[in-house]
Write a protein that holds these residues in place. Structure first.
Motif, PDB file in Angstrom:
ATOM      1  N   VAL A  58       0.858  -1.024  -0.056  1.00 38.87           N
ATOM      2  CA  VAL A  58       0.097   0.052   0.225  1.00 38.87           C
ATOM      3  C   VAL A  58       0.976   1.294   0.047  1.00 38.87           C
ATOM      4  CG1 VAL A  58      -1.783   1.170   1.070  1.00 38.87           C
ATOM      5  CG2 VAL A  58      -1.847  -1.242   1.357  1.00 38.87           C
ATOM      6  N   ILE A  59       0.471   2.033  -0.798  1.00 34.26           N
ATOM      7  CA  ILE A  59       1.163   3.513  -1.099  1.00 34.26           C
ATOM      8  C   ILE A  59       0.180   4.407  -0.673  1.00 34.26           C
ATOM      9  CG2 ILE A  59       2.521   5.354  -2.340  1.00 34.26           C
ATOM     10  CD1 ILE A  59       3.687   2.919  -4.025  1.00 34.26           C
ATOM     11  N   CYS A  60       0.235   5.057   0.421  1.00 33.72           N
ATOM     12  CA  CYS A  60      -0.601   6.155   0.925  1.00 33.72           C
ATOM     13  C   CYS A  60       0.020   7.499   1.097  1.00 33.72           C
ATOM     14  CB  CYS A  60      -1.036   5.586   2.297  1.00 33.72           C
ATOM     15  SG  CYS A  60      -2.611   6.580   2.832  1.00 33.72           S
ATOM     16  N   ASP A  61      -0.894   8.481   0.639  1.00 32.04           N
ATOM     17  CA  ASP A  61      -0.288   9.837   0.835  1.00 32.04           C
ATOM     18  C   ASP A  61      -0.623  10.094   2.189  1.00 32.04           C
ATOM     19  OD1 ASP A  61       0.397  12.528   0.023  1.00 32.04           O
ATOM     20  OD2 ASP A  61      -1.740  13.124   0.231  1.00 32.04           O
ATOM     21  N   GLN A  62       0.403  11.040   2.682  1.00 32.10           N
ATOM     22  CA  GLN A  62       0.145  11.194   4.226  1.00 32.10           C
ATOM     23  C   GLN A  62      -0.937  12.371   4.426  1.00 32.10           C
ATOM     24  OE1 GLN A  62       0.859  10.341   6.863  1.00 32.10           O
ATOM     25  NE2 GLN A  62       1.037  12.110   8.449  1.00 32.10           N
ATOM     26  N   ARG A  63      -1.116  13.358   3.831  1.00 30.26           N
ATOM     27  CA  ARG A  63      -1.997  14.523   3.950  1.00 30.26           C
ATOM     28  C   ARG A  63      -3.224  14.313   3.157  1.00 30.26           C
ATOM     29  NH1 ARG A  63       0.908  19.883   6.110  1.00 30.26           N
ATOM     30  NH2 ARG A  63       2.610  18.934   7.614  1.00 30.26           N
ATOM     31  N   MET A  64      -4.384  13.821   3.722  1.00 29.82           N
ATOM     32  CA  MET A  64      -5.582  13.687   3.020  1.00 29.82           C
ATOM     33  C   MET A  64      -6.843  14.198   3.959  1.00 29.82           C
ATOM     34  SD  MET A  64      -5.521   9.796   1.513  1.00 29.82           S
ATOM     35  CE  MET A  64      -5.187   9.046   3.012  1.00 29.82           C
ATOM     36  N   PRO A  65      -7.944  14.949   3.217  1.00 36.99           N
ATOM     37  CA  PRO A  65      -8.928  15.389   4.074  1.00 36.99           C
ATOM     38  C   PRO A  65      -9.389  14.558   5.164  1.00 36.99           C
ATOM     39  CG  PRO A  65      -9.387  15.474   1.591  1.00 36.99           C
ATOM     40  CD  PRO A  65      -8.064  14.680   1.678  1.00 36.99           C
ATOM     41  N   GLN A  66      -9.716  13.520   5.014  1.00 38.23           N
ATOM     42  CA  GLN A  66     -10.412  12.574   6.076  1.00 38.23           C
ATOM     43  C   GLN A  66      -9.647  12.052   6.963  1.00 38.23           C
ATOM     44  OE1 GLN A  66      -9.935  11.515   2.869  1.00 38.23           O
ATOM     45  NE2 GLN A  66     -12.042  11.164   1.995  1.00 38.23           N
ATOM     46  N   GLU A  67      -8.430  11.671   6.907  1.00 37.48           N
ATOM     47  CA  GLU A  67      -7.537  11.515   8.079  1.00 37.48           C
ATOM     48  C   GLU A  67      -5.930  11.113   7.449  1.00 37.48           C
ATOM     49  OE1 GLU A  67      -7.732   7.272   9.478  1.00 37.48           O
ATOM     50  OE2 GLU A  67      -9.081   6.706   7.741  1.00 37.48           O
ATOM     51  N   SER A  68      -5.100  11.338   8.268  1.00 39.00           N
ATOM     52  CA  SER A  68      -3.777  11.119   7.754  1.00 39.00           C
ATOM     53  C   SER A  68      -3.355   9.874   7.370  1.00 39.00           C
ATOM     54  CB  SER A  68      -2.577  11.440   8.831  1.00 39.00           C
ATOM     55  OG  SER A  68      -2.797  10.388   9.801  1.00 39.00           O
ATOM     56  N   GLY A  69      -2.283   9.860   6.398  1.00 37.19           N
ATOM     57  CA  GLY A  69      -1.838   8.448   6.103  1.00 37.19           C
ATOM     58  C   GLY A  69      -1.362   7.690   6.960  1.00 37.19           C
ATOM     59  N   VAL A  70      -0.522   8.100   7.986  1.00 33.79           N
ATOM     60  CA  VAL A  70      -0.207   7.154   9.176  1.00 33.79           C
ATOM     61  C   VAL A  70      -1.298   6.678   9.904  1.00 33.79           C
ATOM     62  CG1 VAL A  70       0.908   7.371  11.486  1.00 33.79           C
ATOM     63  CG2 VAL A  70       1.825   8.421   9.465  1.00 33.79           C
ATOM     64  N   SER A  71      -2.533   7.435  10.122  1.00 32.53           N
ATOM     65  CA  SER A  71      -3.624   7.036  11.073  1.00 32.53           C
ATOM     66  C   SER A  71      -4.340   5.756  10.264  1.00 32.53           C
ATOM     67  CB  SER A  71      -4.658   7.942  11.131  1.00 32.53           C
ATOM     68  OG  SER A  71      -5.728   7.735  11.533  1.00 32.53           O
ATOM     69  N   PHE A  72      -4.384   5.888   8.940  1.00 30.85           N
ATOM     70  CA  PHE A  72      -5.109   4.903   7.803  1.00 30.85           C
ATOM     71  C   PHE A  72      -4.152   3.633   7.812  1.00 30.85           C
ATOM     72  CE2 PHE A  72      -5.135   2.915   3.674  1.00 30.85           C
ATOM     73  CZ  PHE A  72      -6.384   2.262   3.784  1.00 30.85           C
ATOM     74  N   LEU A  73      -2.759   3.685   7.707  1.00 33.01           N
ATOM     75  CA  LEU A  73      -1.891   2.635   7.783  1.00 33.01           C
ATOM     76  C   LEU A  73      -1.752   1.827   9.096  1.00 33.01           C
ATOM     77  CD1 LEU A  73       0.792   3.754   5.377  1.00 33.01           C
ATOM     78  CD2 LEU A  73      -1.036   2.340   4.926  1.00 33.01           C
ATOM     79  N   LYS A  74      -2.078   2.698  10.157  1.00 28.12           N
ATOM     80  CA  LYS A  74      -2.123   1.773  11.299  1.00 28.12           C
ATOM     81  C   LYS A  74      -3.445   0.977  11.566  1.00 28.12           C
ATOM     82  CE  LYS A  74      -2.255   2.982  16.401  1.00 28.12           C
ATOM     83  NZ  LYS A  74      -2.472   4.235  17.525  1.00 28.12           N
ATOM     84  N   ARG A  75      -4.391   1.407  10.868  1.00 29.67           N
ATOM     85  CA  ARG A  75      -5.530   0.618  10.958  1.00 29.67           C
ATOM     86  C   ARG A  75      -5.524  -0.642   9.995  1.00 29.67           C
ATOM     87  NH1 ARG A  75      -8.913   4.278  10.037  1.00 29.67           N
ATOM     88  NH2 ARG A  75      -9.398   3.956   7.941  1.00 29.67           N
ATOM     89  N   VAL A  76      -4.693  -0.320   8.792  1.00 27.13           N
ATOM     90  CA  VAL A  76      -4.506  -1.395   7.973  1.00 27.13           C
ATOM     91  C   VAL A  76      -3.655  -2.415   8.469  1.00 27.13           C
ATOM     92  CG1 VAL A  76      -3.393  -1.834   5.696  1.00 27.13           C
ATOM     93  CG2 VAL A  76      -4.707   0.107   6.013  1.00 27.13           C
ATOM     94  N   ARG A  77      -2.536  -1.954   9.396  1.00 26.88           N
ATOM     95  CA  ARG A  77      -1.565  -2.973  10.151  1.00 26.88           C
ATOM     96  C   ARG A  77      -2.615  -3.807  10.811  1.00 26.88           C
ATOM     97  NH1 ARG A  77       2.963  -0.802  14.364  1.00 26.88           N
ATOM     98  NH2 ARG A  77       4.091  -2.884  14.424  1.00 26.88           N
ATOM     99  N   GLU A  78      -3.418  -3.185  11.707  1.00 27.65           N
ATOM    100  CA  GLU A  78      -4.596  -3.955  12.514  1.00 27.65           C
ATOM    101  C   GLU A  78      -5.347  -4.902  11.801  1.00 27.65           C
ATOM    102  OE1 GLU A  78      -6.394  -1.095  14.746  1.00 27.65           O
ATOM    103  OE2 GLU A  78      -4.634  -0.621  15.976  1.00 27.65           O
ATOM    104  N   MET A  79      -6.037  -4.671  10.875  1.00 23.16           N
ATOM    105  CA  MET A  79      -6.768  -5.337  10.124  1.00 23.16           C
ATOM    106  C   MET A  79      -6.298  -6.220   8.977  1.00 23.16           C
ATOM    107  SD  MET A  79     -10.097  -2.563   9.825  1.00 23.16           S
ATOM    108  CE  MET A  79     -11.139  -3.582   9.180  1.00 23.16           C
ATOM    109  N   TRP A  80      -5.352  -5.568   8.108  1.00 23.16           N
ATOM    110  CA  TRP A  80      -4.665  -6.475   7.189  1.00 23.16           C
ATOM    111  C   TRP A  80      -3.282  -6.318   7.197  1.00 23.16           C
ATOM    112  CZ3 TRP A  80      -8.503  -2.525   6.106  1.00 23.16           C
ATOM    113  CH2 TRP A  80      -9.759  -3.204   5.733  1.00 23.16           C
ATOM    114  N   PRO A  81      -2.606  -7.138   8.227  1.00 27.11           N
ATOM    115  CA  PRO A  81      -1.196  -6.772   8.569  1.00 27.11           C
ATOM    116  C   PRO A  81      -0.184  -7.387   7.247  1.00 27.11           C
ATOM    117  CG  PRO A  81      -1.995  -8.885   9.580  1.00 27.11           C
ATOM    118  CD  PRO A  81      -3.293  -8.038   9.001  1.00 27.11           C
ATOM    119  N   ASP A  82      -0.582  -8.129   6.417  1.00 25.49           N
ATOM    120  CA  ASP A  82       0.263  -8.709   5.300  1.00 25.49           C
ATOM    121  C   ASP A  82       0.812  -7.451   4.337  1.00 25.49           C
ATOM    122  OD1 ASP A  82      -0.134 -11.102   6.403  1.00 25.49           O
ATOM    123  OD2 ASP A  82      -1.418 -11.962   4.985  1.00 25.49           O
TER     124      ASP A  82
END
Length: 485
Positions: A51-75
Motif C-alpha cells: 500500500v502506498i498512501c499519501d500522508q495528508r488527506m482530508p479525512q485522515e492522515s496516511g499514518v492513521s489509515f496505515l495504522k488501521r491497515v496494520r491491525e486489520m490487514w497485516p500482510d
C-alpha cells in the motif's frame, strides 16, 4: 518479467494517482482509491501486496489509515508518500503503523519502481519465512540473506548424492531420471508406495534445478477437504468461507518462481481436479473471494501411491489432468525391490537415532541386519525408521539384536483366508481387485480394532485416503471391528 504484484495507491488527488499508475503499471497491478473508505473496500475484496498512501488527506492522515491497515490487514507492506518532511510524522509512521518506506515528493520514477519492487520482494520473503504480520523492521536484503542461507543448507541436505543407494540399486536409474528432469522446466509425476521417499526425490529435483533459489513448498492433497485445500493452494480473502478469518496467500503464490510439491494427488476430488487443471493450463490463480486472477510461474511435482492410469480408466481421475501432471513420470521402487540398500539406509537411520536419543554407542548385531534384508517392508523406509527407533527404545544394551518383527514367518503377515477366495471369483478385473482391496481393509480394521490411524499406517494411506475408501466401500463400525454393510 510480467506482473510482479498488486499495489494499492491511496491519494485524494487524481493527478497523483495517475502519475503513480503510469510509472508502476508496467510491472505491477495498480489499484487506486481517492479516500480511505474506498481503499478499505479494495483491501476487503483483493489480495494486496503493498500500500502506498499519501500522508495528508482530508479525512485522515496516511499514518492513521496505515495504522488501521496494520491491525486489520497485516500482510501488505505499508509505505507513505508525502511532499512534507515532518520528522514527527516519519517517527509516528515507523512506530505506530509499521511503515516500511517513507517516499518524499518529488519522487524519481526509477527509484520508485525499485522501492516498490523491494516491497513486493519483502512481502514474499516474509510469507516464505512465516514472518508476516511482524513489525517491518528487517530489510529485504537481511531477510533475503537469511533465506539464502536456509536454501544453501537445503541444497546440501537434498542433493541427489544424498539419496542413499548402493552401486547395484535400482535407485541409480531413478536418480538419473531425476537429474534429467531437474534440468528442464517440466511437470513431474512421482509414483510409488507410501514411505519410499517421493518427497525426498521431489526436493532433490527442485534444488538441482534452475529454480533452486526460489521456494519449494509442500501440500498434502489428501489431508484437507476441497474448500480448505483451495484456500491453502490458491489463497483466500477474509470471509470467503466459514473459518476464513483473514486474508491468506496461497502456496502457488508463495512458490512463484519455484516448485510446489502436491503429495497424494490421487486423493483429490473430481471437482478440485477441474480447478487445478485450470491453474496448470492458464498459469493463473484466483484466490477464494477475490475478483481478479493473478499470474504465477510454478513448477509442479506431484506424487501418488495410486495407479493413476487405472484411476483414469475407472473415471475417478481426470485424463487431461493426468497428462498435465505426468509429462515426466518417475517410479520409486519399494524397499523390498532394493534389498541391497537396506543395510546402508539402516546405518544412516541409526546415526540419526544415536543423536536424537543421545545414545552414541548404539550398533547393530549382524543378525539384525540380516533380518532387515529378509523382511518385506510394507511401510518401506518409513517403517524401517520406526522399527529402528523401537529397537533402540527396547534395547537395554548398546547392541541392537532382534527386530520386533522377527517372530513373523519370513517377515510377512499371513493374508486373510477370505482373500484367496476372492482371487478365484468371477467378474471384471476391476471388480475383483476392488473386492480384494475391500477384504484387506476389513481384515486390518478387525486386526486393529477399528483404529483408523494404525490401519492407515499399515496400508500406506493417509487417514483421509482411508476414510474415502471406507465411504466408497460403505464400511461401517460394528462393535469392536468393522464389516461390510
Amino acid at each position: 518479467m510480467g506482473i510482479q504484484g498488486t499495489i494499492l495507491v491511496v491519494d485524494d488527488e487524481v493527478r497523483s494517482q495517475e502519475a503513480l499508475r503510469r510509472v508502476l503499471n508496467q510491472d505491477f497491478e495498480v489499484l487506486c482509491a481517492g479516500n480511505t473508505v474506498d481503499a478499505e473496500k479494495l483491501l476487503e475484496g483483493e489480495i494486496v501486496h503493498a500500500v502506498i498512501c499519501d500522508q495528508r488527506m482530508p479525512q485522515e492522515s496516511g499514518v492513521s489509515f496505515l495504522k488501521r491497515v496494520r491491525e486489520m490487514w497485516p500482510d501488505p507492506v505499508r509505505m507513505i508518500i508525502s511532499g512534507y518532511s515532518d520528522s514527527e510524522d516519519i517517527i509516528a509512521g515507523l512506530n505506530e503503523a509499521g511503515i516500511y518506506q517513507y517516499i518524499t515528493k518529488p519522487w524519481q520514477p526509477d527509484r520508485l519502481i525499485e522501492i516498490v519492487r523491494e516491497a513486493i520482494q519483502l512481502y514474499r520473503l516474509q510469507k516464505e519465512t512465516e514472518t508476516a504480520g511482524v513489525d517491518v523492521k528487517a530489510t529485504p536484503a537481511h531477510i533475503k540473506q537469511v533465506v539464502s542461507v536456509k536454501r544453501g543448507v537445503a541444497r546440501q541436505l537434498y542433493d541427489f548424492d544424498r539419496i542413499v543407494h548402493s552401486a547395484a540399486s535400482p535407485m541409480r536409474g531413478v536418480i538419473e531420471l531425476g537429474r534429467r528432469a531437474a534440468d528442464y522446466d517440466i511437470s513431474v509425476l512421482i509414483t510409488g508406495e507410501s514411505g519410499t521417499g517421493k518427497e525426498l526425490l521431489a526436493r532433490a529435483i527442485h534444488y538441482g534445478s534452475a529454480r533452486a533459489t526460489k521456494a519449494f513448498v509442500v501440500e498434502n492433497c489428501g489431508a484437507l477437504p476441497d474448500e480448505l485445500l483451495e484456500s491453502e493452494l490458491f489463497g483466500c480473502k477474509k470471509g470467503a468461507f466459514t473459518g476464513a478469518y483473514q486474508d491468506r496467500i496461497g502456496l502457488f503464490e508463495v512458490a512463484d518462481g519455484g516448485t510446489i510439491f502436491l503429495d497424494e494427488i490421487g486423493e483429490t476430488s473430481p471437482a478440485f481436479q477441474v480447478k487445478l487443471l485450470r491453474v496448470l493450463q492458464e498459469g493463473e490463480i484466483r484466490p477464494l473471494g477475490a475478483q481478479r486472477v493473478r499470474k504465477v510461474d510454478v513448477r509442479v511435482v506431484a506424487a501418488t501411491n495410486r495407479d493413476l492410469e487405472a484411476e483414469v480408466e475407472a473415471g475417478r481421475f481426470r485424463r487431461d489432468l493426468y497428462y498435465r501432471l505426468a509429462a515426466f513420470p518417475v517410479h520409486m521402487p519399494s524397499l523390498r525391490e532394493r534389498p541391497m540398500d537396506i543395510p546402508l539406509i539402516a546405518e544412516g537411520v541409526l546415526a540419526a537415532v544415536k543423536t536424537s536419543f543421545n545414545r552414541p554407542h548404539l550398533r547393530f548385531a549382524p543378525p539384525a541386519l540380516e533380518e532387515f534384508c529378509r523382511y518385506h517392508w510394507p511401510g518401506n523406509v518409513r517403517e524401517l525408521q520406526n522399527e529402528i527407533q523401537r529397537m533402540a527404545v527396547l534395547a537395554d544394551a548398546d547392541e541392537l539384536r532382534c527386530p520386533p518383527f522377527s517372530g513373523r514367518r519370513n517377515g510377512r503377515r499371513a493374508a486373510p483366508a477370505v482373500a484367496n477366495g476372492k482371487l478365484n471369483g468371477s467378474g471384471s478385473l476391476k471388480d475383483r481387485v476392488e473386492d480384494l482391496e475391500k477384504t484387506i481393509i476389513v481384515h486390518c480394521l478387525e486386526k486393529y480394532d477399528g483404529n483408523i490411524s494404525r490401519v492407515a499406517s499399515e496400508l500406506g494411506l493417509s487417514r483421509v485416503g482411508l476414510r474415502n475408501k471406507l465411504s466408497r466401500y460403505d464400511l461401517k463400525k460394528n462393535g469392536k471391528g468393522h464389516s461390510l454393510s
